[in-house]
Scaffold this active site. Structure first.
Site, mmCIF file in Angstrom:
data_model
loop_
_atom_site.group_PDB
_atom_site.id
_atom_site.type_symbol
_atom_site.label_atom_id
_atom_site.label_comp_id
_atom_site.label_asym_id
_atom_site.label_seq_id
_atom_site.Cartn_x
_atom_site.Cartn_y
_atom_site.Cartn_z
ATOM 1 N N TYR A 159 0.695 -1.259 0.062
ATOM 2 C CA TYR A 159 -0.051 -0.092 -0.077
ATOM 3 C C TYR A 159 0.939 1.091 -0.242
ATOM 4 C CZ TYR A 159 -3.570 3.432 1.419
ATOM 5 O OH TYR A 159 -4.460 4.423 1.659
ATOM 6 N N LYS A 163 1.098 3.906 -3.074
ATOM 7 C CA LYS A 163 0.831 5.376 -2.843
ATOM 8 C C LYS A 163 1.900 6.512 -2.958
ATOM 9 C CE LYS A 163 -3.144 6.278 -1.741
ATOM 10 N NZ LYS A 163 -4.107 6.978 -2.367
#
Length: 364
Positions: A159, A163
């Protein structure tokens, strides 16, 4: 035009607008700027827990399709894009690589599609909803009172990696024709939260509340969802006026660090539960237990709550300075952490169909 009224009559497109952060941002825009035209772009249709104002225009689009995204933006021709769409892996998926391709496709390639379509459509301001995880998903380090000068982590959890890569695309795209910036909220709570409060509440039924991993003194900072919605509006106002936020990233949080244990205890208390005793488990021992659980699930094909990653997560120190967001955006949290926890628990109790003890409900 004053900064306070700069978004009046503007066209604003919110990707991921039926989700947790996106819908909160749409509601905040409708409240502060009732005469601006807000369009939602999302692959999901609106649903009750993330309600949208009646006049909101919705387009059901998958951001991984460059053609679909471009088509909508060419029709809407927004002045501002608020890009909140993305995949946040569930807790069982957070520490593995099982969804890596999907997460990267949505979070990175989807962001690339949004940026390209925005440029083609003549968008003048682009705000990206990033995350503190661009830095803190490297679980090997503590993060006490960090600031935006800390490097992002190219090798961490999927994640945070995805990002960070998407945020880099956004900030590099900032130009005189389309100013961009990135907001990095900490872990979120609030109405419609489907991860944080539900997972902590679930510990009651699992009889896990007495167990404290590590010393229980590690500080986190949490963001109440309407506060990040406020930050999106402040960023949009800035990019439409002074543009001092252009090309910049900002940590957004409540700026009230709280120990992870105290945060959990506050949630359990609102549901009328107090752990009957405490058992402190050294982090090293818990880490070995997590490794054992992972080994069992690897053999059986099941899932586990306890893992090496979840142990490191529970013992992590992660909070940031809010100085940059305050100085450039004028951001300060309107909803404090105590009220934010109460409102989050009340909302989750409604969704569960249960009543909280009367003492936890504030009278109006």
């Amino acid at each position: 035009m004053t900064k306070a009224g700069v978004l009046s009559s503007k066209k604003i497109l919110v990707s991921g607008g039926t989700g947790f952060v996106g819908s909160a941002t749409v509601r905040a825009l409708a409240e502060k700027y009732p005469d601006c035209a807000v369009t939602v772009l999302d692959r999901s249709s609106p649903h009750p827990e993330h309600a949208l104002p009646d006049k909101t225009a919705c387009h059901q689009v998958d951001i991984t399709s460059a053609e679909e995204v471009s088509k909508v933006l060419q029709v809407v021709k927004p002045d501002i894009v608020v890009h909140t769409a993305g995949i946040v892996p569930t807790l069982p998926d957070r520490f593995g690589r099982g969804r890596e391709r999907e997460v990267w496709k949505v979070n990175v390639e989807g962001t690339r599609n949004m940026l390209n379509a925005a440029k083609e459509a003549g968008v003048t301001g682009f705000i990206y909803t990033s995350t503190c995880c661009v830095t803190t998903d490297d679980l090997s380090l503590p993060y006490p009172n960090i600031n935006e000068a800390w490097p992002t982590s190219p090798h961490s959890l999927i994640y945070g990696e995805s990002k960070a890569a998407a945020e880099a695309l956004v900030l590099q795209a900032s130009s005189s024709s389309m100013a961009t910036c990135s907001l990095r909220p900490s872990v979120l709570c609030g109405p419609g939260d489907y991860q944080l409060v539900p997972s902590i509440h679930a510990c009651i039924a699992k009889y896990e509340t007495p167990f404290v991993i590590g010393d229980g003194l590690n500080l986190w900072d949490v963001t109440y969802v309407t506060n990040i919605a406020d930050a999106h509006i402040l960023a949009a106002e800035n990019l439409m006026t002074t543009r001092t936020a252009a090309g910049e990233s900002f940590f957004i949080q409540n700026n009230e660090p709280i120990t992870f244990r105290d945060f959990c205890l506050a949630i359990w208390t609102h549901f009328g539960h107090t752990p009957p005793f405490e058992v402190r488990i050294p982090e090293g021992l818990a880490y070995l237990a997590g490794l054992a659980c992972e080994s069992v699930t690897w053999v059986t094909g099941g899932t586990t709550t306890l893992s090496r990653g979840s142990v490191r997560d529970a013992c992590a120190v992660r909070y940031a300075s809010g100085n940059k967001a305050k100085e450039i955006l004028g951001y300060e949290a309107r909803i404090g952490i105590e009220e934010g926890i109460r409102l989050s628990c009340e909302d989750y109790a409604r969704r569960l169909g249960v009543e909280l003890p009367i003492k936890t409900i504030k009278k109006q």
